[in-house]
Design a protein around this motif. Sequence first.
Motif, short mmCIF file in Angstrom:
data_model
loop_
_atom_site.label_atom_id
_atom_site.label_comp_id
_atom_site.label_asym_id
_atom_site.label_seq_id
_atom_site.Cartn_x
_atom_site.Cartn_y
_atom_site.Cartn_z
N ILE A 9 11.38 -7.01 -15.75
CA ILE A 9 10.29 -6.81 -14.72
C ILE A 9 9.01 -7.11 -15.16
O ILE A 9 8.45 -6.73 -15.96
N LEU A 10 8.48 -7.91 -14.37
CA LEU A 10 6.94 -8.30 -14.36
C LEU A 10 6.11 -7.59 -13.63
O LEU A 10 6.27 -7.61 -12.32
N LEU A 11 5.27 -6.63 -14.20
CA LEU A 11 4.34 -5.73 -13.44
C LEU A 11 3.13 -6.56 -13.23
O LEU A 11 2.28 -6.76 -13.97
N SER A 12 2.73 -6.71 -11.74
CA SER A 12 1.43 -7.27 -11.63
C SER A 12 0.08 -6.44 -11.81
O SER A 12 -0.61 -7.04 -12.47
N HIS A 13 0.35 -5.16 -11.68
CA HIS A 13 -0.62 -4.36 -12.04
C HIS A 13 -0.04 -2.96 -11.56
O HIS A 13 0.99 -2.83 -10.95
N PRO A 14 -0.87 -2.00 -12.01
CA PRO A 14 -0.26 -0.42 -11.96
C PRO A 14 -0.44 0.35 -10.66
O PRO A 14 -0.34 1.64 -10.63
N HIS A 15 -0.96 -0.44 -9.57
CA HIS A 15 -1.17 0.44 -8.49
C HIS A 15 0.11 0.91 -7.96
O HIS A 15 1.25 0.23 -8.27
N VAL A 16 0.19 2.17 -7.48
CA VAL A 16 1.32 2.88 -7.17
C VAL A 16 2.42 2.27 -6.45
O VAL A 16 3.59 2.42 -6.53
N ASP A 17 1.95 1.33 -5.26
CA ASP A 17 2.78 0.76 -4.51
C ASP A 17 3.84 -0.41 -5.21
O ASP A 17 4.91 -0.71 -4.64
N HIS A 18 3.34 -0.57 -6.46
CA HIS A 18 4.06 -1.75 -6.94
C HIS A 18 5.00 -0.99 -8.41
O HIS A 18 5.66 -1.58 -8.83
N LEU A 19 4.70 0.15 -8.49
CA LEU A 19 5.73 1.25 -9.47
C LEU A 19 6.35 2.14 -8.80
O LEU A 19 7.32 2.92 -9.50
N LEU A 73 10.12 -8.83 -9.79
CA LEU A 73 8.53 -8.85 -9.59
C LEU A 73 8.17 -7.46 -8.94
O LEU A 73 8.41 -7.47 -8.04
N ASP A 74 7.62 -6.69 -9.94
CA ASP A 74 6.97 -5.70 -9.49
C ASP A 74 8.25 -4.42 -9.17
O ASP A 74 9.37 -4.88 -9.03
N CYS A 75 7.89 -3.37 -8.86
CA CYS A 75 9.05 -2.23 -8.97
C CYS A 75 8.53 -1.28 -7.87
O CYS A 75 8.71 -0.08 -7.93
N SER A 77 0.93 -1.37 0.04
CA SER A 77 0.14 0.16 -0.12
C SER A 77 1.02 1.48 0.04
O SER A 77 0.47 2.25 -0.80
N ILE A 78 1.74 1.20 0.94
CA ILE A 78 2.48 2.69 0.97
C ILE A 78 3.80 2.33 1.68
O ILE A 78 3.73 1.69 2.71
N ALA A 131 1.14 -1.88 -21.34
CA ALA A 131 2.22 -1.91 -20.31
C ALA A 131 2.69 -0.42 -20.30
O ALA A 131 3.10 0.00 -19.11
N ARG A 132 3.02 0.10 -21.44
CA ARG A 132 3.94 1.52 -21.42
C ARG A 132 2.91 2.55 -20.74
O ARG A 132 3.49 3.35 -19.89
N LYS A 133 1.65 2.59 -21.33
CA LYS A 133 0.93 3.63 -20.48
C LYS A 133 0.72 3.54 -19.05
O LYS A 133 0.58 4.53 -18.31
N GLN A 134 0.61 2.20 -18.66
CA GLN A 134 0.59 2.03 -17.05
C GLN A 134 1.64 2.72 -16.44
O GLN A 134 1.38 3.26 -15.24
#
Length: 269
Positions: A65-75, A44-46, A15-16, A103-106
């Motif tokens: 890098i495998l991004l699970s989803h673009p929520h900010v805690d993962h990016l 796995l995530d960033c 989350s944060i 992927a790029r836009k996320q």
Amino acid sequence: MKDNLRVVLLGVRGSIPVSGADFVKYGGSTICVLVHMGGETILLDCGSGVLQSGSLTADVQHLSILLSHPHVDHLIGFPMWPFLYEKGKQATFYAVPRGELSARKQMEALMSPPLWPVGFEAFHANLICKDILEPSIQIGSVLVEHLDLAHPGGASAFRLSYGGHSLVYASDCELSQGQLPRLSAFSKDCDLLLCDGQYSDEEYPLRVGWGHSSWSMAATLGKACGAKRTVLVHHAPQYTDNFLDKADQQLRSRYPNCTLGRCGEEFAL
Ligand SMILES: [Zn+2]
Ligand SMILES: [Zn+2]
């Protein structure tokens, strides 16, 4: 430890990011896991944990890098990740498209005004973004399969396999939403399961529908799928080291081979 089958938890907070004396042992950096497998280096995530990757990626020229989803805690880690500011380095981000977002836009959404002062042109490394459009992809000799997870806006679980070994990364997911059988089949007999266990069993009933699992739900998945080892990640930001230590002891006594992940912890598959 065999260097070609190595997993390092760089950040396990959800989350944060948090900081302070109460968050030293489990760490305050958000989720990011480094995997050395089959000659590849894969993150796995960033989340902000990626900033702990320095010496581990110093000699690496190309990583994925495998991004699970673009929520900010993962990016949140990638805009200031030194790797991307080094000439001659290459980073390939993979993500399942989400609605209209490639992927790029996320990723660009985070590095765009008014949230960030510069765009991708600031990076000196070669940054490539690839949409995951098939049920599985190859990263070099590593097979990567993915599965949709129950999480607001969607998220992907990943299963990485090479040389008869496999690990599953399933953060963020809420296992109460009919998800357990599907994810259990997807994770069957893996060597290492990294699973969302954000909430205590007492807190989870207050957070139903938030897209995260309780400790018991994650441990139950580990048992059901036959994972050799289950490690819970994406700890709630308010959970202190003392609180998580007590939970870890209880978890170990109730579920063999199931623990709470700590920042800096390493596993050999
Ligand atoms: Zn998250
Ligand atoms: Zn999320």
